[in-house]
Design a protein around this motif. Structure first.
Motif, PDB file in Angstrom:
ATOM      1  N   THR A  84      -7.406  -5.188  -4.713  1.00 36.65           N
ATOM      2  CA  THR A  84      -7.067  -4.614  -3.414  1.00 36.65           C
ATOM      3  C   THR A  84      -5.749  -5.211  -2.928  1.00 36.65           C
ATOM      4  O   THR A  84      -5.294  -6.251  -3.423  1.00 36.65           O
ATOM      5  CB  THR A  84      -8.153  -4.884  -2.356  1.00 36.65           C
ATOM      6  OG1 THR A  84      -8.256  -6.306  -2.152  1.00 36.65           O
ATOM      7  CG2 THR A  84      -9.497  -4.327  -2.772  1.00 36.65           C
ATOM      8  N   GLU A  98      -4.128  -5.755   1.080  1.00 33.25           N
ATOM      9  CA  GLU A  98      -4.338  -5.539   2.512  1.00 33.25           C
ATOM     10  C   GLU A  98      -5.626  -4.765   2.762  1.00 33.25           C
ATOM     11  O   GLU A  98      -5.711  -3.913   3.654  1.00 33.25           O
ATOM     12  CB  GLU A  98      -3.154  -4.788   3.124  1.00 33.25           C
ATOM     13  CG  GLU A  98      -1.812  -5.474   2.916  1.00 33.25           C
ATOM     14  CD  GLU A  98      -1.690  -6.774   3.707  1.00 33.25           C
ATOM     15  OE1 GLU A  98      -1.687  -6.717   4.943  1.00 33.25           O
ATOM     16  OE2 GLU A  98      -1.614  -7.844   3.084  1.00 33.25           O
ATOM     17  N   LYS A 115      -6.923  -2.455   0.974  1.00 27.93           N
ATOM     18  CA  LYS A 115      -6.914  -1.114   0.396  1.00 27.93           C
ATOM     19  C   LYS A 115      -7.041  -1.190  -1.122  1.00 27.93           C
ATOM     20  O   LYS A 115      -6.433  -2.055  -1.756  1.00 27.93           O
ATOM     21  CB  LYS A 115      -5.626  -0.384   0.773  1.00 27.93           C
ATOM     22  CG  LYS A 115      -5.476  -0.180   2.278  1.00 27.93           C
ATOM     23  CD  LYS A 115      -4.167   0.529   2.606  1.00 27.93           C
ATOM     24  CE  LYS A 115      -4.017   0.724   4.116  1.00 27.93           C
ATOM     25  NZ  LYS A 115      -2.730   1.387   4.456  1.00 27.93           N
TER      26      LYS A 115
END
Length: 208
Positions: A46, A48, A50
């Motif tokens: 990931t 941040e 996301k």
């Protein structure tokens, strides 16, 4: 070891001169780990928060059994979950595995024997694109938790025999490539290497 853990591998023969830090941190042995097969480890990444995707590394104990055992032990303990990649070199390698995220050892970590020719160990796994290898300091036996993944074949002749290659990305290399899409700062290096956004190993697990 209070300075940045750097291995200086780029010589005059390289297209660009730079010092790069491949540092070391913890080890140990676990007799319950099965080294009779090539285990596969999946990284869920990931940035941040996301998703970046997943990649899978196959480990090769036939080349570096101590290194593979140490790596599997750390994975099994969940050590790498939440740890990031802190140094990304364009065209060269992505380095991660330092829980502090700065590539600097505090000198208290457990370490393992370096399995490469300069340390008296035959290891024929070449540092080609996708190969994973252990980071270390100038001390041949300083490798521990930090590792790097090669982006190209260009530095194989320099790294081979000097660092303990122990596996290869067999699925999802495009995810490792995507680290290069994240902006990087110079952080005292000759090239921008430090991601300005985190690149996190959200989950690292043995899949077979």
């Amino acid at each position: 070891m209070k300075k940045s853990l750097i291995f200086k591998i780029i010589a005059a023969a390289c297209a660009f001169a730079m010092c790069l830090g491949l540092a070391a941190c913890g080890g140990g042995e676990d007799e319950s780990i099965d080294l009779s097969k090539n285990a596969k480890v999946r990284f869920t990444m990931t940035s941040e928060g996301k998703p970046l995707g997943e990649f899978v590394v196959e480990l090769y104990p036939e080349y570096a059994p101590i290194t593979v055992e140490n790596f599997l032990k750390l994975v099994d303990e969940g050590f790498y979950n939440g740890v990031g990649f802190h140094r990304i070199y364009e065209g060269f390698m992505a380095q991660g595995g330092d829980p502090d995220g700065d590539g600097v050892s505090n000198g208290t970590e457990e370490t393992i024997k370096g399995e490469f020719a300069l340390n008296g160990v035959e290891n024929k796994l070449s540092h080609t694109r996708g190969v994973i290898s252990m980071a270390r300091t100038n001390d041949y036996n300083s490798a521990s938790t930090q590792f790097f993944i090669c982006y190209s074949d260009d530095y194989a002749s320099t790294l081979d025999g000097s660092y303990a290659a122990f596996g290869k990305v067999i699925e999802g290399m495009e995810v490792v490539d995507s680290f290069l899409d994240i902006e990087r700062d110079y952080n005292g290096e000759r090239l921008p290497t430090k991601p300005v956004k985190d690149i996190t190993m959200e989950k690292v697990e043995i899949v077979e």
